[in-house]
Write a protein that holds these residues in place. Structure first.
Motif, PDB file in Angstrom:
ATOM      1  N   LEU A  69     -13.698 -70.153  37.669  1.00  0.00           N
ATOM      2  CA  LEU A  69     -14.633 -70.959  37.311  1.00  0.00           C
ATOM      3  C   LEU A  69     -16.126 -70.023  37.106  1.00  0.00           C
ATOM      4  O   LEU A  69     -16.825 -69.994  35.938  1.00  0.00           O
ATOM      5  CB  LEU A  69     -15.021 -72.248  37.835  1.00  0.00           C
ATOM      6  N   LEU A  70     -16.184 -69.373  38.159  1.00  0.00           N
ATOM      7  CA  LEU A  70     -17.441 -68.587  38.191  1.00  0.00           C
ATOM      8  C   LEU A  70     -17.263 -67.474  37.259  1.00  0.00           C
ATOM      9  O   LEU A  70     -18.274 -66.905  36.564  1.00  0.00           O
ATOM     10  CB  LEU A  70     -17.633 -67.886  39.603  1.00  0.00           C
ATOM     11  N   GLY A  71     -15.911 -66.833  36.913  1.00  0.00           N
ATOM     12  CA  GLY A  71     -15.797 -65.923  36.057  1.00  0.00           C
ATOM     13  C   GLY A  71     -15.868 -66.292  34.572  1.00  0.00           C
ATOM     14  O   GLY A  71     -16.262 -65.517  33.681  1.00  0.00           O
ATOM     15  N   GLY A 107     -12.169 -60.703  38.786  1.00  0.00           N
ATOM     16  CA  GLY A 107     -11.954 -61.661  37.842  1.00  0.00           C
ATOM     17  C   GLY A 107     -10.612 -61.369  37.500  1.00  0.00           C
ATOM     18  O   GLY A 107      -9.642 -62.215  37.209  1.00  0.00           O
ATOM     19  N   HIS A 108     -10.099 -60.122  37.210  1.00  0.00           N
ATOM     20  CA  HIS A 108      -8.743 -59.901  36.998  1.00  0.00           C
ATOM     21  C   HIS A 108      -7.641 -60.338  37.879  1.00  0.00           C
ATOM     22  O   HIS A 108      -6.864 -61.052  37.772  1.00  0.00           O
ATOM     23  CB  HIS A 108      -8.485 -58.530  36.386  1.00  0.00           C
ATOM     24  N   PRO A 109      -7.881 -60.029  39.168  1.00  0.00           N
ATOM     25  CA  PRO A 109      -6.946 -60.287  40.250  1.00  0.00           C
ATOM     26  C   PRO A 109      -6.890 -61.865  40.501  1.00  0.00           C
ATOM     27  O   PRO A 109      -5.916 -62.386  40.876  1.00  0.00           O
ATOM     28  CB  PRO A 109      -7.498 -59.691  41.481  1.00  0.00           C
ATOM     29  N   ALA A 231     -13.633 -54.824  31.098  1.00  0.00           N
ATOM     30  CA  ALA A 231     -12.847 -55.501  32.057  1.00  0.00           C
ATOM     31  C   ALA A 231     -11.368 -55.228  31.616  1.00  0.00           C
ATOM     32  O   ALA A 231     -10.567 -54.707  32.515  1.00  0.00           O
ATOM     33  CB  ALA A 231     -12.840 -57.177  31.863  1.00  0.00           C
ATOM     34  N   GLN A 232     -11.130 -54.854  30.167  1.00  0.00           N
ATOM     35  CA  GLN A 232      -9.781 -54.628  30.159  1.00  0.00           C
ATOM     36  C   GLN A 232      -9.240 -53.295  30.255  1.00  0.00           C
ATOM     37  O   GLN A 232      -8.185 -52.814  30.732  1.00  0.00           O
ATOM     38  CB  GLN A 232      -9.563 -54.666  28.415  1.00  0.00           C
ATOM     39  N   LEU A 233     -10.458 -52.368  30.252  1.00  0.00           N
ATOM     40  CA  LEU A 233     -10.217 -51.025  30.707  1.00  0.00           C
ATOM     41  C   LEU A 233      -9.604 -50.829  32.192  1.00  0.00           C
ATOM     42  O   LEU A 233      -8.737 -50.244  32.435  1.00  0.00           O
ATOM     43  CB  LEU A 233     -11.357 -50.244  30.390  1.00  0.00           C
ATOM     44  N   GLN A 234     -10.181 -51.824  33.030  1.00  0.00           N
ATOM     45  CA  GLN A 234      -9.902 -51.690  34.534  1.00  0.00           C
ATOM     46  C   GLN A 234      -8.719 -52.417  34.717  1.00  0.00           C
ATOM     47  O   GLN A 234      -7.910 -52.104  35.683  1.00  0.00           O
ATOM     48  CB  GLN A 234     -11.060 -52.372  35.170  1.00  0.00           C
ATOM     49  N   ILE A 235      -8.090 -53.357  33.706  1.00  0.00           N
ATOM     50  CA  ILE A 235      -6.810 -54.356  33.975  1.00  0.00           C
ATOM     51  C   ILE A 235      -5.864 -53.045  33.562  1.00  0.00           C
ATOM     52  O   ILE A 235      -4.969 -52.846  34.389  1.00  0.00           O
ATOM     53  CB  ILE A 235      -6.760 -55.143  32.980  1.00  0.00           C
ATOM     54  N   HIS A 236      -6.012 -52.286  32.646  1.00  0.00           N
ATOM     55  CA  HIS A 236      -5.070 -51.160  32.264  1.00  0.00           C
ATOM     56  C   HIS A 236      -5.095 -50.098  33.396  1.00  0.00           C
ATOM     57  O   HIS A 236      -3.886 -49.512  33.673  1.00  0.00           O
ATOM     58  CB  HIS A 236      -5.389 -50.641  30.825  1.00  0.00           C
ATOM     59  N   LEU A 237      -6.185 -49.804  33.792  1.00  0.00           N
ATOM     60  CA  LEU A 237      -6.427 -48.673  34.830  1.00  0.00           C
ATOM     61  C   LEU A 237      -5.433 -49.162  35.964  1.00  0.00           C
ATOM     62  O   LEU A 237      -4.844 -48.325  36.830  1.00  0.00           O
ATOM     63  CB  LEU A 237      -7.641 -48.576  35.445  1.00  0.00           C
ATOM     64  N   SER A 238      -5.583 -50.287  36.369  1.00  0.00           N
ATOM     65  CA  SER A 238      -5.044 -50.917  37.511  1.00  0.00           C
ATOM     66  C   SER A 238      -3.410 -50.714  37.614  1.00  0.00           C
ATOM     67  O   SER A 238      -2.735 -50.396  38.348  1.00  0.00           O
ATOM     68  CB  SER A 238      -5.288 -52.530  37.782  1.00  0.00           C
ATOM     69  N   ASP A 239      -2.879 -51.220  36.333  1.00  0.00           N
ATOM     70  CA  ASP A 239      -1.384 -50.890  36.089  1.00  0.00           C
ATOM     71  C   ASP A 239      -1.005 -49.642  36.150  1.00  0.00           C
ATOM     72  O   ASP A 239      -0.047 -49.263  36.639  1.00  0.00           O
ATOM     73  CB  ASP A 239      -1.104 -51.635  34.523  1.00  0.00           C
ATOM     74  N   TYR A 240      -1.729 -48.779  35.592  1.00  0.00           N
ATOM     75  CA  TYR A 240      -1.406 -47.206  35.389  1.00  0.00           C
ATOM     76  C   TYR A 240      -1.424 -46.808  37.004  1.00  0.00           C
ATOM     77  O   TYR A 240      -0.330 -46.067  37.299  1.00  0.00           O
ATOM     78  CB  TYR A 240      -2.653 -46.660  34.617  1.00  0.00           C
TER      79      TYR A 240
END
Length: 343
Positions: A69-71, A107-109, A231-240
Protein backbone atom coordinates in the motif's frame (compact mmCIF):
# COMPACT_ATOMS: atom_id res chain seq x y z
CA UNK A 1 10.01 -9.73 11.92
CA UNK A 2 11.13 -6.55 13.75
CA UNK A 3 14.26 -6.53 11.59
CA UNK A 4 12.27 -6.84 8.35
CA UNK A 5 9.83 -4.12 9.43
CA UNK A 6 12.52 -1.71 10.60
CA UNK A 7 14.74 -2.13 7.53
CA UNK A 8 11.94 -1.72 4.97
CA UNK A 9 9.87 1.00 6.65
CA UNK A 10 12.61 3.26 8.04
CA UNK A 11 13.45 5.16 4.81
CA UNK A 12 9.83 6.02 3.99
CA UNK A 13 9.34 8.85 6.54
CA UNK A 14 12.66 10.34 5.39
CA UNK A 15 11.65 10.23 1.72
CA UNK A 16 8.07 11.43 2.31
CA UNK A 17 9.10 14.29 4.60
CA UNK A 18 11.92 15.19 2.23
CA UNK A 19 9.41 15.43 -0.62
CA UNK A 20 7.81 18.34 1.23
CA UNK A 21 10.70 19.97 3.07
CA UNK A 22 13.82 18.80 1.28
CA UNK A 23 16.97 19.29 3.30
CA UNK A 24 18.83 16.80 5.54
CA UNK A 25 15.96 14.32 5.90
CA UNK A 26 15.78 13.87 2.15
CA UNK A 27 19.51 13.31 1.85
CA UNK A 28 19.33 10.88 4.77
CA UNK A 29 16.67 8.90 2.89
CA UNK A 30 18.88 8.75 -0.18
CA UNK A 31 21.91 7.71 1.87
CA UNK A 32 19.84 4.99 3.55
CA UNK A 33 18.78 3.45 0.24
CA UNK A 34 22.02 4.00 -1.69
CA UNK A 35 24.75 3.27 0.84
CA UNK A 36 23.59 2.14 4.28
CA UNK A 37 22.89 -1.49 3.35
CA UNK A 38 26.32 -1.88 1.76
CA UNK A 39 28.02 -0.27 4.78
CA UNK A 40 26.16 -2.27 7.42
CA UNK A 41 26.66 -5.52 5.53
CA UNK A 42 30.40 -4.94 5.78
CA UNK A 43 30.28 -4.11 9.48
CA UNK A 44 27.85 -6.77 10.70
CA UNK A 45 28.56 -10.50 10.61
CA UNK A 46 26.96 -12.78 8.06
CA UNK A 47 23.78 -14.45 9.22
CA UNK A 48 23.86 -18.20 8.77
CA UNK A 49 21.05 -19.19 11.15
CA UNK A 50 17.81 -20.42 9.64
CA UNK A 51 14.37 -20.10 11.16
CA UNK A 52 13.21 -23.30 12.88
CA UNK A 53 11.51 -25.73 10.52
CA UNK A 54 7.73 -25.18 10.37
CA UNK A 55 8.06 -21.85 12.21
CA UNK A 56 5.11 -19.53 11.63
CA UNK A 57 5.23 -15.77 11.11
CA UNK A 58 1.70 -14.37 11.40
CA UNK A 59 2.91 -10.79 10.94
CA UNK A 60 4.79 -11.53 7.71
CA UNK A 61 1.87 -10.98 5.35
CA UNK A 62 0.66 -7.97 7.33
CA UNK A 63 3.98 -6.27 6.64
CA UNK A 64 3.72 -7.20 2.95
CA UNK A 65 0.27 -5.62 2.68
CA UNK A 66 1.46 -2.45 4.43
CA UNK A 67 4.54 -2.18 2.20
CA UNK A 68 2.46 -2.73 -0.94
CA UNK A 69 0.00 0.00 0.00
CA UNK A 70 2.86 2.37 0.78
CA UNK A 71 4.49 1.39 -2.53
CA UNK A 72 1.32 2.42 -4.37
CA UNK A 73 1.33 5.78 -2.58
CA UNK A 74 5.03 6.54 -3.01
CA UNK A 75 5.17 7.48 -6.75
CA UNK A 76 2.47 10.19 -6.40
CA UNK A 77 4.27 11.58 -3.35
CA UNK A 78 7.56 11.66 -5.24
CA UNK A 79 6.00 13.37 -8.26
CA UNK A 80 4.43 16.07 -6.08
CA UNK A 81 7.78 16.60 -4.40
CA UNK A 82 9.70 16.66 -7.69
CA UNK A 83 7.38 19.40 -8.99
CA UNK A 84 7.52 21.35 -5.72
CA UNK A 85 9.22 24.71 -6.42
CA UNK A 86 10.48 24.81 -2.83
CA UNK A 87 12.93 21.99 -3.60
CA UNK A 88 16.19 22.64 -5.42
CA UNK A 89 17.11 20.68 -8.53
CA UNK A 90 19.62 18.47 -6.64
CA UNK A 91 16.96 17.77 -4.00
CA UNK A 92 14.44 16.77 -6.67
CA UNK A 93 17.00 14.43 -8.23
CA UNK A 94 17.76 12.94 -4.80
CA UNK A 95 14.06 12.43 -4.15
CA UNK A 96 13.48 10.61 -7.44
CA UNK A 97 16.57 8.44 -7.06
CA UNK A 98 15.74 7.47 -3.47
CA UNK A 99 12.15 6.68 -4.47
CA UNK A 100 13.27 4.55 -7.40
CA UNK A 101 15.66 2.64 -5.15
CA UNK A 102 12.89 1.94 -2.63
CA UNK A 103 10.51 0.77 -5.36
CA UNK A 104 13.16 -1.51 -6.89
CA UNK A 105 14.76 -2.86 -3.72
CA UNK A 106 11.74 -3.08 -1.40
CA UNK A 107 8.64 -2.64 -3.58
CA UNK A 108 9.76 -5.39 -5.96
CA UNK A 109 10.43 -8.03 -3.26
CA UNK A 110 7.10 -7.09 -1.69
CA UNK A 111 5.16 -7.62 -4.92
CA UNK A 112 7.18 -10.77 -5.60
CA UNK A 113 6.20 -12.28 -2.27
CA UNK A 114 2.54 -11.35 -2.72
CA UNK A 115 2.16 -12.94 -6.17
CA UNK A 116 3.26 -16.24 -4.63
CA UNK A 117 0.56 -16.14 -1.93
CA UNK A 118 -2.37 -18.52 -2.20
CA UNK A 119 -4.88 -15.87 -1.11
CA UNK A 120 -6.41 -14.16 -4.16
CA UNK A 121 -6.55 -10.73 -2.54
CA UNK A 122 -2.84 -10.76 -1.69
CA UNK A 123 -1.93 -11.99 -5.15
CA UNK A 124 -3.97 -9.20 -6.71
CA UNK A 125 -2.24 -6.63 -4.51
CA UNK A 126 1.16 -7.86 -5.71
CA UNK A 127 -0.06 -7.69 -9.33
CA UNK A 128 -1.34 -4.16 -8.73
CA UNK A 129 2.03 -3.01 -7.41
CA UNK A 130 3.89 -4.47 -10.40
CA UNK A 131 1.38 -2.93 -12.84
CA UNK A 132 1.67 0.41 -10.96
CA UNK A 133 5.34 0.25 -11.95
CA UNK A 134 4.32 -0.55 -15.55
CA UNK A 135 5.64 -4.12 -15.38
CA UNK A 136 2.51 -6.04 -14.52
CA UNK A 137 3.48 -8.84 -16.90
CA UNK A 138 6.28 -9.78 -14.47
CA UNK A 139 3.60 -11.45 -12.33
CA UNK A 140 2.95 -13.81 -15.25
CA UNK A 141 6.45 -14.32 -16.61
CA UNK A 142 7.94 -14.90 -13.16
CA UNK A 143 5.45 -17.55 -12.06
CA UNK A 144 4.79 -19.28 -15.38
CA UNK A 145 8.14 -18.97 -17.18
CA UNK A 146 10.96 -18.20 -14.76
CA UNK A 147 10.12 -20.79 -12.12
CA UNK A 148 9.60 -23.47 -14.74
CA UNK A 149 12.54 -22.77 -17.05
CA UNK A 150 15.09 -21.11 -14.73
CA UNK A 151 18.74 -21.76 -15.64
CA UNK A 152 17.82 -22.91 -19.16
CA UNK A 153 17.83 -21.08 -22.53
CA UNK A 154 14.01 -21.01 -22.39
CA UNK A 155 14.06 -18.51 -19.52
CA UNK A 156 14.63 -14.91 -20.65
CA UNK A 157 15.48 -13.98 -17.05
CA UNK A 158 18.45 -16.39 -16.79
CA UNK A 159 21.73 -15.00 -18.12
CA UNK A 160 24.30 -17.44 -19.57
CA UNK A 161 27.91 -17.10 -18.55
CA UNK A 162 29.70 -14.30 -20.38
CA UNK A 163 26.61 -12.28 -21.30
CA UNK A 164 26.86 -8.78 -19.87
CA UNK A 165 23.87 -7.12 -18.27
CA UNK A 166 23.26 -4.61 -21.05
CA UNK A 167 23.17 -7.40 -23.66
CA UNK A 168 20.92 -9.42 -21.38
CA UNK A 169 18.44 -6.60 -20.68
CA UNK A 170 16.56 -6.41 -24.03
CA UNK A 171 15.85 -10.14 -24.12
CA UNK A 172 14.86 -10.19 -20.45
CA UNK A 173 12.47 -7.25 -20.89
CA UNK A 174 10.93 -8.19 -24.24
CA UNK A 175 11.10 -11.94 -23.69
CA UNK A 176 9.52 -11.66 -20.27
CA UNK A 177 6.58 -9.78 -21.78
CA UNK A 178 6.06 -12.04 -24.79
CA UNK A 179 6.65 -15.37 -23.05
CA UNK A 180 4.37 -14.38 -20.18
CA UNK A 181 1.70 -13.37 -22.69
CA UNK A 182 2.03 -16.67 -24.54
CA UNK A 183 1.75 -18.66 -21.30
CA UNK A 184 -1.27 -16.72 -20.03
CA UNK A 185 -3.03 -17.03 -23.40
CA UNK A 186 -2.43 -20.79 -23.42
CA UNK A 187 -3.96 -21.02 -19.95
CA UNK A 188 -7.00 -19.07 -21.11
CA UNK A 189 -7.42 -21.35 -24.11
CA UNK A 190 -7.82 -24.21 -21.66
CA UNK A 191 -9.68 -22.39 -18.90
CA UNK A 192 -11.19 -19.19 -20.31
CA UNK A 193 -12.47 -17.02 -17.48
CA UNK A 194 -12.75 -13.26 -16.95
CA UNK A 195 -10.39 -10.64 -18.30
CA UNK A 196 -7.08 -11.67 -19.80
CA UNK A 197 -4.43 -10.87 -17.14
CA UNK A 198 -2.57 -8.65 -19.59
CA UNK A 199 -5.71 -6.56 -19.99
CA UNK A 200 -5.78 -6.12 -16.21
CA UNK A 201 -2.12 -5.10 -16.20
CA UNK A 202 -2.75 -2.54 -18.93
CA UNK A 203 -5.77 -1.04 -17.15
CA UNK A 204 -3.84 -0.62 -13.88
CA UNK A 205 -0.85 0.90 -15.68
CA UNK A 206 -3.14 3.26 -17.61
CA UNK A 207 -4.69 4.36 -14.32
CA UNK A 208 -1.22 5.07 -12.93
CA UNK A 209 -0.26 7.19 -15.93
CA UNK A 210 -3.59 9.02 -15.84
CA UNK A 211 -2.95 9.85 -12.19
CA UNK A 212 0.49 11.17 -13.13
CA UNK A 213 -1.11 13.48 -15.70
CA UNK A 214 -3.66 14.72 -13.16
CA UNK A 215 -0.95 15.39 -10.58
CA UNK A 216 1.54 17.26 -12.77
CA UNK A 217 0.60 17.12 -16.43
CA UNK A 218 3.17 15.94 -18.99
CA UNK A 219 5.94 16.47 -16.43
CA UNK A 220 4.21 14.11 -14.03
CA UNK A 221 3.84 11.54 -16.80
CA UNK A 222 7.54 11.76 -17.64
CA UNK A 223 8.49 11.43 -13.96
CA UNK A 224 6.29 8.35 -13.47
CA UNK A 225 7.89 6.75 -16.54
CA UNK A 226 11.31 7.57 -15.10
CA UNK A 227 10.49 6.03 -11.71
CA UNK A 228 9.06 2.93 -13.38
CA UNK A 229 12.13 2.54 -15.59
CA UNK A 230 14.42 2.81 -12.55
CA UNK A 231 12.42 0.18 -10.65
CA UNK A 232 12.30 -2.14 -13.68
CA UNK A 233 16.05 -1.85 -14.16
CA UNK A 234 16.54 -3.12 -10.61
CA UNK A 235 14.07 -5.97 -11.14
CA UNK A 236 16.06 -7.18 -14.16
CA UNK A 237 19.35 -6.67 -12.32
CA UNK A 238 18.09 -8.88 -9.52
CA UNK A 239 17.21 -11.70 -11.91
CA UNK A 240 20.51 -11.28 -13.76
CA UNK A 241 22.68 -11.46 -10.65
CA UNK A 242 20.78 -14.28 -8.95
CA UNK A 243 21.09 -16.71 -11.87
CA UNK A 244 24.11 -15.53 -13.86
CA UNK A 245 26.09 -18.37 -15.42
CA UNK A 246 24.16 -21.16 -13.69
CA UNK A 247 22.71 -23.84 -15.96
CA UNK A 248 20.71 -27.02 -15.49
CA UNK A 249 22.25 -30.11 -17.05
CA UNK A 250 20.32 -31.82 -19.84
CA UNK A 251 19.45 -35.45 -19.23
CA UNK A 252 19.47 -38.35 -21.73
CA UNK A 253 15.79 -37.64 -22.47
CA UNK A 254 16.65 -34.09 -23.54
CA UNK A 255 14.98 -32.55 -20.51
CA UNK A 256 16.77 -30.31 -18.03
CA UNK A 257 17.52 -31.72 -14.60
CA UNK A 258 15.15 -30.68 -11.77
CA UNK A 259 15.82 -27.27 -10.27
CA UNK A 260 18.06 -27.53 -7.22
CA UNK A 261 19.97 -25.26 -4.85
CA UNK A 262 22.91 -24.92 -7.25
CA UNK A 263 20.81 -22.97 -9.79
CA UNK A 264 20.58 -19.69 -7.83
CA UNK A 265 23.13 -17.38 -6.26
CA UNK A 266 22.53 -16.54 -2.60
CA UNK A 267 23.96 -14.15 -0.05
CA UNK A 268 24.00 -14.32 3.74
CA UNK A 269 24.44 -10.63 4.55
CA UNK A 270 22.23 -9.53 7.42
CA UNK A 271 21.02 -6.03 6.64
CA UNK A 272 20.43 -6.40 2.91
CA UNK A 273 18.58 -9.67 3.57
CA UNK A 274 16.23 -7.79 5.89
CA UNK A 275 15.91 -4.89 3.45
CA UNK A 276 15.11 -7.22 0.53
CA UNK A 277 12.73 -9.48 2.50
CA UNK A 278 15.17 -12.41 2.31
CA UNK A 279 15.27 -12.32 -1.49
CA UNK A 280 19.01 -13.18 -1.31
CA UNK A 281 18.00 -16.64 -0.02
CA UNK A 282 16.98 -17.38 -3.56
CA UNK A 283 17.64 -21.11 -3.86
CA UNK A 284 15.15 -21.93 -1.13
CA UNK A 285 12.57 -19.67 -2.75
CA UNK A 286 12.81 -21.68 -5.98
CA UNK A 287 12.51 -24.91 -4.01
CA UNK A 288 9.56 -23.62 -1.95
CA UNK A 289 7.91 -20.66 -3.77
CA UNK A 290 5.11 -20.31 -1.21
CA UNK A 291 7.37 -20.46 1.86
CA UNK A 292 7.05 -17.18 3.86
CA UNK A 293 10.09 -14.96 3.40
CA UNK A 294 11.16 -15.01 7.11
CA UNK A 295 11.36 -18.82 6.93
CA UNK A 296 13.59 -19.03 3.84
CA UNK A 297 16.76 -21.01 4.43
CA UNK A 298 20.35 -21.05 3.18
CA UNK A 299 21.08 -24.54 1.78
CA UNK A 300 24.64 -25.74 2.37
CA UNK A 301 25.11 -26.61 -1.30
CA UNK A 302 23.75 -23.31 -2.65
CA UNK A 303 26.32 -21.06 -4.41
CA UNK A 304 26.98 -17.82 -2.59
CA UNK A 305 28.07 -14.41 -3.76
CA UNK A 306 30.79 -12.69 -1.74
CA UNK A 307 28.95 -9.36 -1.94
CA UNK A 308 25.54 -8.24 -0.70
CA UNK A 309 22.93 -8.33 -3.46
CA UNK A 310 22.69 -4.50 -3.93
CA UNK A 311 26.48 -4.29 -4.34
CA UNK A 312 26.49 -7.24 -6.76
CA UNK A 313 23.82 -5.48 -8.83
CA UNK A 314 25.94 -2.31 -8.94
CA UNK A 315 28.97 -4.32 -10.11
CA UNK A 316 26.86 -5.97 -12.82
CA UNK A 317 26.28 -2.56 -14.39
CA UNK A 318 29.94 -2.73 -15.52
CA UNK A 319 30.04 -5.99 -17.52
CA UNK A 320 33.84 -6.38 -17.91
CA UNK A 321 34.31 -5.94 -14.16
CA UNK A 322 31.41 -8.29 -13.39
CA UNK A 323 32.72 -11.04 -15.67
CA UNK A 324 36.23 -10.77 -14.23
CA UNK A 325 35.06 -10.90 -10.61
CA UNK A 326 32.60 -13.75 -11.23
CA UNK A 327 35.03 -15.94 -13.17
CA UNK A 328 36.68 -17.60 -10.12
CA UNK A 329 33.34 -18.18 -8.40
CA UNK A 330 31.93 -19.94 -11.46
CA UNK A 331 35.13 -21.96 -11.77
CA UNK A 332 34.81 -23.21 -8.19
CA UNK A 333 31.24 -24.29 -8.87
CA UNK A 334 32.23 -26.16 -12.03
CA UNK A 335 35.07 -28.10 -10.34
CA UNK A 336 32.90 -30.35 -8.12
CA UNK A 337 30.62 -31.09 -11.08
CA UNK A 338 33.60 -32.16 -13.19
CA UNK A 339 34.79 -34.40 -10.36
CA UNK A 340 31.35 -35.99 -10.07
CA UNK A 341 31.30 -36.64 -13.83
CA UNK A 342 34.76 -38.22 -13.73
CA UNK A 343 33.78 -40.35 -10.74
Amino acid sequence: MPAFAAATLAPLPLIATGATLGGPLLWAGLAYMAALSILLDQLLPLVEADAPEDAEFPAADTLLILLALLGLALPPVAILGATNPALSLPEKAALLFATGLWLGQIGHPTAHELIHRATRGKTRLGVALYAWLLIGHHASSHRLIHHRHVATPLDPASAPRGRGFWRYLPRAAIGGFTEGLRAETALRDRHAKGLHPYTTYALISATALALALVLAGPTGLALWLLLAAHAQLQIHLSDYVQHYGLTRATGPDGRPEPVNARHSWNTAHWFSSALLLNAPRHSDHHAHPTRPYPALRLPDDAPRLPWPLPLAAAIALVPPLWRRLMRPHLARLAQPQRNETQG
